[in-house]
Design an enzyme around this catalytic site. Structure first.
Site, PDB file in Angstrom:
ATOM      1  N   ARG A 104      45.779  40.410  42.902  1.00 27.84           N
ATOM      2  CA  ARG A 104      46.269  41.726  42.950  1.00 27.84           C
ATOM      3  C   ARG A 104      47.809  42.005  43.310  1.00 27.84           C
ATOM      4  O   ARG A 104      48.448  42.785  42.477  1.00 27.84           O
ATOM      5  CB  ARG A 104      45.613  42.727  43.887  1.00 27.84           C
ATOM      6  CG  ARG A 104      43.881  42.961  43.433  1.00 27.84           C
ATOM      7  CD  ARG A 104      43.217  43.903  44.037  1.00 27.84           C
ATOM      8  NE  ARG A 104      41.783  44.162  43.669  1.00 27.84           N
ATOM      9  CZ  ARG A 104      40.862  44.056  44.171  1.00 27.84           C
ATOM     10  NH1 ARG A 104      40.828  43.952  45.547  1.00 27.84           N
ATOM     11  NH2 ARG A 104      39.767  44.606  43.472  1.00 27.84           N
ATOM     12  N   HIS A 117      37.927  43.371  39.893  1.00 26.61           N
ATOM     13  CA  HIS A 117      37.004  43.587  40.807  1.00 26.61           C
ATOM     14  C   HIS A 117      36.103  42.437  41.259  1.00 26.61           C
ATOM     15  O   HIS A 117      35.913  41.546  40.369  1.00 26.61           O
ATOM     16  CB  HIS A 117      36.040  44.648  40.069  1.00 26.61           C
ATOM     17  CG  HIS A 117      34.745  44.836  40.577  1.00 26.61           C
ATOM     18  ND1 HIS A 117      34.680  45.834  41.623  1.00 26.61           N
ATOM     19  CD2 HIS A 117      33.524  44.213  40.815  1.00 26.61           C
ATOM     20  CE1 HIS A 117      33.538  45.838  42.189  1.00 26.61           C
ATOM     21  NE2 HIS A 117      32.670  44.949  41.430  1.00 26.61           N
TER      22      HIS A 117
END
Length: 143
Positions: A104, A117
């Site tokens: 991320r 995810h």
């Protein structure tokens, strides 16, 4: 340590950046093995169903809109403590809290467009895998 499976999505913004291979390489370099994978274009109904637990939350509509904005890669990862390990590799959901070197930190654009995810528990992993993969679509790989 326990060998387990977890579920992962490479989200539309990461797919658009052509970093699928780099993300998979990170998983594999830390001992996780891809045992199932599919490239999909989610429908609104699929996205709403997958994220049903967030229905009614302020970010739900924008999350669904984002998840249907382009193709995604869904995958099943297998390895020792796969759920925990995948979450460490991904980094914090909120980009502002993602440590350097996590997926991320490297690939997210915002809180919603956060590149990946991953399941938050073994129970979630089982449910999420079953949502996208039929029996026989996940294969144990010889190591």
């Amino acid at each position: 340590m326990t060998i387990e499976r977890t579920f992962s999505i490479i989200k539309p913004n990461a797919v658009a950046k052509n970093v699928i291979g780099a993300i998979i390489q990170r998983f594999e370099s830390t001992g996780l093995t891809v045992v199932g994978a599919k490239m999909l274009q989610l429908t609104r109904e699929q996205a709403e169903g997958f994220y049903a637990e967030h229905k009614g939350k302020p970010f739900f509509d924008s999350l669904v809109d984002f998840m249907i904005s382009g193709p995604i890669l869904v995958q099943v990862l297998e390895g020792e403590d796969a759920v925990r390990r995948n979450r460490e590799i991904m980094g914090a959901t909120n980009l502002a809290n993602a440590l350097a070197g996590t997926l991320r930190a490297d690939y997210a654009d915002s809180f919603t467009e956060n590149a990946v995810h991953g399941s938050d528990s073994a129970e979630s992993a089982a449910r999420e895998i079953a949502y996208f993969f039929a029996d026989g679509e996940v294969c144990t790989r010889i190591r």
